[in-house]
Design an enzyme around this catalytic site. Sequence first.
Site, PDB file in Angstrom:
ATOM      1  CG  HIS A 110      -1.940  -1.086   1.230  1.00  0.00           C
ATOM      2  ND1 HIS A 110      -3.202  -0.973   0.710  1.00  0.00           N
ATOM      3  CD2 HIS A 110      -1.852  -2.357   1.691  1.00  0.00           C
ATOM      4  CE1 HIS A 110      -3.858  -2.123   0.868  1.00  0.00           C
ATOM      5  NE2 HIS A 110      -3.052  -2.980   1.450  1.00  0.00           N
ATOM      6  CG  ASN A 183      -7.856  -4.381   1.005  1.00  0.00           C
ATOM      7  OD1 ASN A 183      -7.173  -3.389   1.249  1.00  0.00           O
ATOM      8  ND2 ASN A 183      -7.347  -5.591   0.947  1.00  0.00           N
ATOM      9  CE1 TYR A 397      -2.087  -4.872   9.256  1.00  0.00           C
ATOM     10  CE2 TYR A 397      -2.279  -2.653   8.429  1.00  0.00           C
ATOM     11  CZ  TYR A 397      -2.482  -3.995   8.268  1.00  0.00           C
ATOM     12  OH  TYR A 397      -3.048  -4.479   7.123  1.00  0.00           O
TER      13      TYR A 397
HETATM   14 FE1  HDE Z   1      -2.380  -4.864   5.455  1.00  0.00          FE
HETATM   15  N1  HDE Z   1      -0.574  -4.065   5.926  1.00  0.00           N
HETATM   16  N2  HDE Z   1      -1.725  -6.665   6.017  1.00  0.00           N
HETATM   17  N3  HDE Z   1      -4.122  -5.721   4.825  1.00  0.00           N
HETATM   18  N4  HDE Z   1      -3.049  -3.096   4.854  1.00  0.00           N
HETATM   19  C1  HDE Z   1      -0.226  -2.782   5.779  1.00  0.00           C
HETATM   20  O1  HDE Z   1       0.915  -1.488   7.341  1.00  0.00           O
HETATM   21  C2  HDE Z   1      -0.619  -6.902   6.751  1.00  0.00           C
HETATM   22  C3  HDE Z   1      -4.463  -7.016   4.943  1.00  0.00           C
HETATM   23  C4  HDE Z   1      -4.298  -2.790   4.423  1.00  0.00           C
HETATM   24  O2  HDE Z   1      -3.185   3.449   4.025  1.00  0.00           O
HETATM   25  C5  HDE Z   1       1.108  -2.488   6.377  1.00  0.00           C
HETATM   26  O3  HDE Z   1       1.258   0.706   7.623  1.00  0.00           O
HETATM   27  C6  HDE Z   1      -0.549  -8.288   7.119  1.00  0.00           C
HETATM   28  C7  HDE Z   1      -5.867  -7.213   4.732  1.00  0.00           C
HETATM   29  C8  HDE Z   1      -4.379  -1.404   4.073  1.00  0.00           C
HETATM   30  O4  HDE Z   1      -1.570   3.298   5.466  1.00  0.00           O
HETATM   31  C9  HDE Z   1       1.521  -3.800   7.039  1.00  0.00           C
HETATM   32  C10 HDE Z   1      -1.653  -8.880   6.567  1.00  0.00           C
HETATM   33  C11 HDE Z   1      -6.365  -5.971   4.467  1.00  0.00           C
HETATM   34  C12 HDE Z   1      -3.119  -0.890   4.322  1.00  0.00           C
HETATM   35  C13 HDE Z   1       0.369  -4.684   6.658  1.00  0.00           C
HETATM   36  C14 HDE Z   1      -2.381  -7.845   5.885  1.00  0.00           C
HETATM   37  C15 HDE Z   1      -5.262  -5.060   4.533  1.00  0.00           C
HETATM   38  C16 HDE Z   1      -2.304  -1.967   4.816  1.00  0.00           C
HETATM   39  C17 HDE Z   1       2.099  -1.895   5.441  1.00  0.00           C
HETATM   40  C18 HDE Z   1      -2.063 -10.319   6.597  1.00  0.00           C
HETATM   41  C19 HDE Z   1      -7.798  -5.598   4.123  1.00  0.00           C
HETATM   42  C20 HDE Z   1      -2.637   0.528   4.073  1.00  0.00           C
HETATM   43  C21 HDE Z   1       2.268  -0.453   5.858  1.00  0.00           C
HETATM   44  C22 HDE Z   1      -2.141 -10.874   7.875  1.00  0.00           C
HETATM   45  C23 HDE Z   1      -8.742  -5.886   5.164  1.00  0.00           C
HETATM   46  C24 HDE Z   1      -2.948   1.431   5.218  1.00  0.00           C
HETATM   47  C25 HDE Z   1       1.432  -0.300   7.016  1.00  0.00           C
HETATM   48  C26 HDE Z   1      -2.530   2.842   4.882  1.00  0.00           C
HETATM   49  C27 HDE Z   1      -0.965  -1.830   5.208  1.00  0.00           C
HETATM   50  C28 HDE Z   1       0.329  -5.959   7.060  1.00  0.00           C
HETATM   51  C29 HDE Z   1      -3.554  -8.119   5.161  1.00  0.00           C
HETATM   52  C30 HDE Z   1      -5.439  -3.664   4.292  1.00  0.00           C
HETATM   53  C31 HDE Z   1       2.864  -4.321   6.656  1.00  0.00           C
HETATM   54  C32 HDE Z   1       0.536  -8.927   7.919  1.00  0.00           C
HETATM   55  C33 HDE Z   1      -6.642  -8.523   4.820  1.00  0.00           C
HETATM   56  C34 HDE Z   1      -5.593  -0.668   3.542  1.00  0.00           C
HETATM   57  O5  HDE Z   1       1.560  -3.686   8.420  1.00  0.00           O
END
Ligand code: HDE
Length: 724
Positions: A110, A183, A397
């Site tokens: 993202h 999402n 996060y």
């Molecule tokens: Fe994320 N995800 N994600 N994700 N995600 C990040 O956090 C992660 C997942 C989502 O505008 C990271 O600050 C793991 C699902 C959004 O700043 C990180 C897993 C969904 C955003 C991270 C998921 C999301 C992130 C990268 C699986 C939808 C952007 C930078 C267990 C429900 C937020 C950050 C923004 C961002 C980890 C799966 C949505 C690395 C480990 C499912 C919208 O922490």
Amino acid sequence: MSRSDQSRDPVFEPANRGEVSSDHPTDEPRDGFERVEHEGEEFSRGAGGETHQTAGGERPVLTTQQGVPIADDQNTLRAGARGPGLLEDFHFREKLFHFDHERIPERVVHARGYGAHGYFETTEDLSDLTRAHLFQEVGRRTPAFVRFSTVAGNKGSPDLARDVRGFAVKLYTEEGNWDLVGNNIPVFFIQDAMKFPDLVHAAKAEPDRGFPQAQTAHDNFWDFISLMPESIHMMMWAMSDRAIPRSFRFMEGFGVHTFRLVNAEGESHFVKFHWKPKQGMQSVVWDEAVKINGADPDFHRRDLWESIQKGDYPEWELGLQVFDDEFADAFEFDVLDPTKLIPEEVLPVRRVGRLVLDRMVDNFFAETEQVAFCTQNVVPGIDFTDDPLLQGRNFSYLDTQLKRLGGPNFTHIPINAPKSPMHLFQQDGHMAMKNPVGRANYEPNSWSGQEAGPRECPHTGYTSFPQRVEGEKRRLRAESFRDHYSQARQFYRSQTPVEQRHMRDALVFELSKVETPAIRRRVVGHLLHVDEGLAEAVADGLGLDDLPAAPTPAAEPRDLEVSDALSILKNTGGTFAGRKVGVLVSDGADIGTLDALRAALDEEGASMAIVAPKIGGIEASDGSWIEADEQVEGGPSVLFDAVAIVTTEEGAAALASMPAARGFLSDALAHFKFIGWVEEAEPLFQRVGAEIGGDDGQIAVGGDDGAGSFVEACRSLRFWDREP
Ligand code: HDE
């Protein structure tokens, strides 16, 4: 004159010394500075109390980070005009030092995103379901910040990549910040957080070559997908038009996981969160996406920026699917499995509030880049479930923010700080700006009054729902997570034929970029479980000689009821509001037609842009001058929802000789756009081999009702019947 004397030569005097630049955007002193009068001269007083004389009393004086006024920002301090630079040049050293550290690590996923401020307003009292403060009263407004994003591409990648979009909402409630980090697709690729690094590695650029950027159309991604049947459902969403939204304003958002709502009595209900765009849903077609990425890689950013600037505030309704244990037990899939959704037809979405975005950030970096969303940011009344993906996210996060923002005090950055009071004993660390005041920095303590600091409160404080937990400590995937194809099939079969064609085309496009034939075949094998017709069509598109064998499914796929809510085209909203028409014009364009078009679009809440051979504009039929919004080379029709061609015959002939003008029309035809025309435009149509008014998607805009009929037709957004 000796060389060492050159610095006294007027030519070598520091430039602009004491001069006032007239293009400074504002007369206001910098934030935190007040303007004061002193002995008839104006000064700007720093927060620290020191005063600096302003140049001519008109502008604040440029200073160092220490607040020291700067006399010369053009030249480094040198020993002689042509001599070496001097170490004592603290201004230069500080300026370069700061510049060298302007970047922070981009988000690992993202990375590319765009944010805006707004508010959430509760429209239904939910106190029976949750004690969350924001839901206690109809009309209560809670400040919000939203960041939309793509997932795979780097910060500088184009907006129209085929990708999932992040829809992250930070709600600054009176009991702390609640982050709903969702999402635009309601399910996820994987069931267990353990696989997230693998998924992301596979999706992003391949490590040996460093490409492709912001693309899933490559071997590693499809290799991973083909080996992970649980990803097939979301893969189908990613191949649908959901992954190429018209803009952020026209997409849905989802919390994805099942969460809990907990009321004041401690009773819990399960909940799934939805954001429903008031503007309706809309996507672009793939060829358009490819071209938008070239014509305006910031298309989605610009769209949000422009709509907020002109006061056309995008809005979403918050929808809830609320259910209890009984429903969860009876539902045919496990509600803890994030690769599954609950169809709206099975459990209707209850609309309980609205999210309005009405203010852009003051500074992109300070707010959009530094905003730190964390799934574990919940408030009293909102709780987690054991969804294994959510549990993993709650760990991830916080961790990622430490790396990105450089320390544990990122909550002190205004965009991340709660707007409710904070009282805690945590202290120090990098960039601490809000250390506790007074003597006590521990608890329990026996100090009294203010000195004692805060205390926990079992009544108002956050309490986790006391869910029973039991089981063996093992690495296991639940049996109830086994069905990987039924909802993928349901999704595909719920689409209109147009949308199904687009999915087939997307699969053929992506898999044609995969170099390893065995991977292509494996994917087609999975598609046989989704829909045989689809698998055959994709196999045909790929030129496969025979159909590969379908893999043995963990659970036999079932036919589920079709769900209309899953289709975009069944949910476009029936309005053209918020959309934009590109009107290609030439000198002599009929002013009556242009005025009527503008009025009809205004009335609909849509807008129009004048696209002309020259940016200076054209002289209309009545001799008035109309400025252009775009020169035709820079304003291709892919940037508009519909187009109109309003020219003279001579003008149309001239446009016909311009490749960009021909492309404007032929692309509009190829992308199924509604096209308004005047008879005089015929030479241009002829030149692109089209018959003017040759289908019902082309509407004459001259005359009394022309503009009205055109706008009415545009409400269908695209004229799909033109599709072969
Ligand atoms: Fe994320 N995800 N994600 N994700 N995600 C990040 O956090 C992660 C997942 C989502 O505008 C990271 O600050 C793991 C699902 C959004 O700043 C990180 C897993 C969904 C955003 C991270 C998921 C999301 C992130 C990268 C699986 C939808 C952007 C930078 C267990 C429900 C937020 C950050 C923004 C961002 C980890 C799966 C949505 C690395 C480990 C499912 C919208 O922490």
